[in-house]
Design an enzyme around this catalytic site. Sequence first.
Site, PDB file in Angstrom:
ATOM      1  N   LYS A  31      27.945  47.927  44.838  1.00  0.00           N
ATOM      2  CA  LYS A  31      28.402  46.536  44.895  1.00  0.00           C
ATOM      3  C   LYS A  31      29.809  46.438  45.484  1.00  0.00           C
ATOM      4  O   LYS A  31      30.069  45.656  46.402  1.00  0.00           O
ATOM      5  CB  LYS A  31      28.399  45.936  43.480  1.00  0.00           C
ATOM      6  CG  LYS A  31      29.128  44.618  43.357  1.00  0.00           C
ATOM      7  CD  LYS A  31      29.173  44.111  41.931  1.00  0.00           C
ATOM      8  CE  LYS A  31      30.325  44.581  41.122  1.00  0.00           C
ATOM      9  NZ  LYS A  31      31.611  43.864  41.297  1.00  0.00           N
ATOM     10  N   ASN A  32      30.728  47.218  44.935  1.00  0.00           N
ATOM     11  CA  ASN A  32      32.126  47.060  45.349  1.00  0.00           C
ATOM     12  C   ASN A  32      32.374  47.532  46.778  1.00  0.00           C
ATOM     13  O   ASN A  32      33.350  47.116  47.401  1.00  0.00           O
ATOM     14  CB  ASN A  32      33.061  47.785  44.375  1.00  0.00           C
ATOM     15  CG  ASN A  32      33.173  47.047  43.055  1.00  0.00           C
ATOM     16  OD1 ASN A  32      32.703  45.922  42.929  1.00  0.00           O
ATOM     17  ND2 ASN A  32      33.788  47.688  42.067  1.00  0.00           N
ATOM     18  N   ARG A  72      35.892  37.022  42.238  1.00  0.00           N
ATOM     19  CA  ARG A  72      37.249  37.283  42.713  1.00  0.00           C
ATOM     20  C   ARG A  72      37.272  37.992  44.060  1.00  0.00           C
ATOM     21  O   ARG A  72      38.196  37.819  44.849  1.00  0.00           O
ATOM     22  CB  ARG A  72      37.981  38.162  41.709  1.00  0.00           C
ATOM     23  CG  ARG A  72      38.212  37.529  40.372  1.00  0.00           C
ATOM     24  CD  ARG A  72      38.886  38.527  39.469  1.00  0.00           C
ATOM     25  NE  ARG A  72      40.031  39.126  40.146  1.00  0.00           N
ATOM     26  CZ  ARG A  72      41.243  38.592  40.216  1.00  0.00           C
ATOM     27  NH1 ARG A  72      41.478  37.453  39.623  1.00  0.00           N
ATOM     28  NH2 ARG A  72      42.217  39.195  40.866  1.00  0.00           N
ATOM     29  N   CYS A 116      40.405  36.011  34.606  1.00  0.00           N
ATOM     30  CA  CYS A 116      38.996  36.336  34.425  1.00  0.00           C
ATOM     31  C   CYS A 116      38.785  36.654  32.957  1.00  0.00           C
ATOM     32  O   CYS A 116      39.705  36.534  32.153  1.00  0.00           O
ATOM     33  CB  CYS A 116      38.575  37.475  35.322  1.00  0.00           C
ATOM     34  SG  CYS A 116      39.129  39.059  34.752  1.00  0.00           S
ATOM     35  N   ARG A 142      44.443  38.553  36.379  1.00  0.00           N
ATOM     36  CA  ARG A 142      44.303  39.618  37.387  1.00  0.00           C
ATOM     37  C   ARG A 142      45.044  39.137  38.628  1.00  0.00           C
ATOM     38  O   ARG A 142      44.493  38.454  39.468  1.00  0.00           O
ATOM     39  CB  ARG A 142      42.822  39.889  37.681  1.00  0.00           C
ATOM     40  CG  ARG A 142      42.143  40.596  36.528  1.00  0.00           C
ATOM     41  CD  ARG A 142      40.667  40.764  36.773  1.00  0.00           C
ATOM     42  NE  ARG A 142      40.337  41.699  37.836  1.00  0.00           N
ATOM     43  CZ  ARG A 142      39.102  41.896  38.273  1.00  0.00           C
ATOM     44  NH1 ARG A 142      38.096  41.220  37.750  1.00  0.00           N
ATOM     45  NH2 ARG A 142      38.862  42.754  39.240  1.00  0.00           N
ATOM     46  N   PRO A 143      46.316  39.539  38.740  1.00  0.00           N
ATOM     47  CA  PRO A 143      47.152  38.994  39.815  1.00  0.00           C
ATOM     48  C   PRO A 143      46.711  39.472  41.196  1.00  0.00           C
ATOM     49  O   PRO A 143      45.992  40.475  41.312  1.00  0.00           O
ATOM     50  CB  PRO A 143      48.541  39.553  39.487  1.00  0.00           C
ATOM     51  CG  PRO A 143      48.302  40.754  38.632  1.00  0.00           C
ATOM     52  CD  PRO A 143      47.008  40.527  37.915  1.00  0.00           C
ATOM     53  N   LEU A 196      50.049  41.801  45.021  1.00  0.00           N
ATOM     54  CA  LEU A 196      50.145  42.918  45.972  1.00  0.00           C
ATOM     55  C   LEU A 196      49.484  42.566  47.310  1.00  0.00           C
ATOM     56  O   LEU A 196      49.939  42.990  48.372  1.00  0.00           O
ATOM     57  CB  LEU A 196      49.517  44.190  45.392  1.00  0.00           C
ATOM     58  CG  LEU A 196      50.157  44.719  44.095  1.00  0.00           C
ATOM     59  CD1 LEU A 196      49.364  45.888  43.532  1.00  0.00           C
ATOM     60  CD2 LEU A 196      51.605  45.141  44.350  1.00  0.00           C
ATOM     61  N   ASP A 251      35.572  50.554  35.151  1.00  0.00           N
ATOM     62  CA  ASP A 251      34.254  49.909  35.155  1.00  0.00           C
ATOM     63  C   ASP A 251      33.213  50.685  34.343  1.00  0.00           C
ATOM     64  O   ASP A 251      32.075  50.231  34.196  1.00  0.00           O
ATOM     65  CB  ASP A 251      33.752  49.717  36.600  1.00  0.00           C
ATOM     66  CG  ASP A 251      34.493  48.596  37.320  1.00  0.00           C
ATOM     67  OD1 ASP A 251      35.247  47.860  36.666  1.00  0.00           O
ATOM     68  OD2 ASP A 251      34.317  48.463  38.550  1.00  0.00           O
ATOM     69  N   VAL A 266      44.032  50.520  33.227  1.00  0.00           N
ATOM     70  CA  VAL A 266      43.908  49.668  34.419  1.00  0.00           C
ATOM     71  C   VAL A 266      43.875  48.201  34.006  1.00  0.00           C
ATOM     72  O   VAL A 266      44.629  47.380  34.546  1.00  0.00           O
ATOM     73  CB  VAL A 266      42.656  50.051  35.243  1.00  0.00           C
ATOM     74  CG1 VAL A 266      42.547  49.171  36.490  1.00  0.00           C
ATOM     75  CG2 VAL A 266      42.694  51.524  35.629  1.00  0.00           C
ATOM     76  N   ARG A 270      25.199  39.946  38.159  1.00  0.00           N
ATOM     77  CA  ARG A 270      26.193  39.916  39.246  1.00  0.00           C
ATOM     78  C   ARG A 270      26.299  41.289  39.913  1.00  0.00           C
ATOM     79  O   ARG A 270      26.526  41.368  41.114  1.00  0.00           O
ATOM     80  CB  ARG A 270      27.575  39.557  38.686  1.00  0.00           C
ATOM     81  CG  ARG A 270      27.740  38.121  38.320  1.00  0.00           C
ATOM     82  CD  ARG A 270      29.162  37.839  37.962  1.00  0.00           C
ATOM     83  NE  ARG A 270      30.059  38.355  39.005  1.00  0.00           N
ATOM     84  CZ  ARG A 270      31.373  38.418  38.906  1.00  0.00           C
ATOM     85  NH1 ARG A 270      31.959  37.994  37.815  1.00  0.00           N
ATOM     86  NH2 ARG A 270      32.104  38.901  39.888  1.00  0.00           N
TER      87      ARG A 270
END
Length: 421
Positions: free
Chosen positions: A22-23, A92, A116, A121-122, A125, A305, A327, A397
């Site tokens: 997925k990622n 996101r 979230c 979750r900034p 960066l 994850d 994290v 998802r």
Amino acid sequence: MDKFIINGGKRLQGKVQISGAKNASLALMPATILASGESVLYKTPELNDVFTMIKLLNQLGIETEFSNYILSLNTNNITSQIAPYEHVKKMRASVYVLGPLLARYGYAKVSLPGGCAWGPRPINLHIEGLKKLGAQIELEQGYIIAKSNQLVGAKINFDKPSVGATGNILMAACLAKGTTVLNNAAMEPEITNLVQFLINMGAKINGINTSILEIEGIDELKPAVINTIPDRIEAGTLLVAAAMTKGNISIEGGIDSHLYSILSKLEDSGAKLTISENEISIDAKDIVINNVDVTTGVFPGYPTDMQAQWIAYMTLANGVSTVIDTVYLDRFSHVGELTRLGAEITVQDNSAIIRGVPRLNGAKVMSTDLRASASLVLAGLAAEGTTEVLRVYHLDRGYEKLEQKLKSLGADIERVSSPEF
Ligand code: UD1
């Protein structure tokens, strides 16, 4: 709204194929914006986050065809550079369109993703990096508005490695003028997959698979093809499912070097692993689960994850274990639900302390986010009696047909539509 009904206690047995990551897909798909023409992404998983990204790209004017895990994207007629709130709030990773749109069109308007389920979750960066490339960035009414006539290469040092920021700035830097160096870049396999795709598109990038990426910008990229890497989180989830049910399964298509931290923890827990070229087998028939501590970290560390799944596993361990998430410090919404099944867990700051119990007992539980849902399914598979997992849309998802894969391994799991929310 769908829920799962799981009758626990069945040992998982057999073979299962791992889907594309997925990622990786969520980064590869927006990367196609950088060139005009048709790119093809093989082994794209059929899961909801991918469908959400397709909808967003369609809205920009990209034409897509998706069948049999082959996703073609035609970027000849991009007509919009705007990613609206309606899409970004769902996922996101939509923010990945920012770098490519800005680099190719000199303009992008992308909704800020907001928080979230497990806290803020900034994306500072991403924004700071693009500014270093010369972009003017303003925040207006919940949107990032980025402009630049010509991005210019720069040296960028990330205070911490971020998958999303590395991907976004890397994509933008490919079309910047001059050389960009990304120091302390994320080294997750999904980033390496993206770097390889960009190289296939003609980008000039040195340092693939390392934390220092050097990109020499060029004027134009061309469309390309790539195989999506297998999903290491799906693979890890299925291996833990086998261990928790004292099963014996083989996964096909996983890459062991992507899974090293997970495999080594599984071995510490007492599972027997056999790794061959295209297959990883786990044998946990006689396992007495050892308590094994885990601290999450960036790749090649243990992935956040897979944190929730490990907590679920350790609820049945012989002793006390500690799982620390470095994290995401408050990603523990699954803990309260796991205790409904009889787990004994306390959370202190970013640590979960798990006291193993002899058995879990089925109950009704609620998914709160993607990986939390996976941990509840794992616990339900191992629990005595019936577990109902509500709100499995979170799970859909990011996992492709998880219940069908588990069923093929002998699990008693059904998806039913339910009026319960
Ligand atoms: C990606 C993954 C997600 C995974 C996460 C960490 C995708 C689509 N999602 O998310 O599944 O859990 O990596 O492996 O690939 N951070 C900042 N500022 C930023 C960006 C990040 O402080 O601008 C922080 C985050 O709060 C977090 C850490 O950096 O503590 C890592 O986050 P990051 O790697 O960026 O996660 P994502 O790319 O959002």
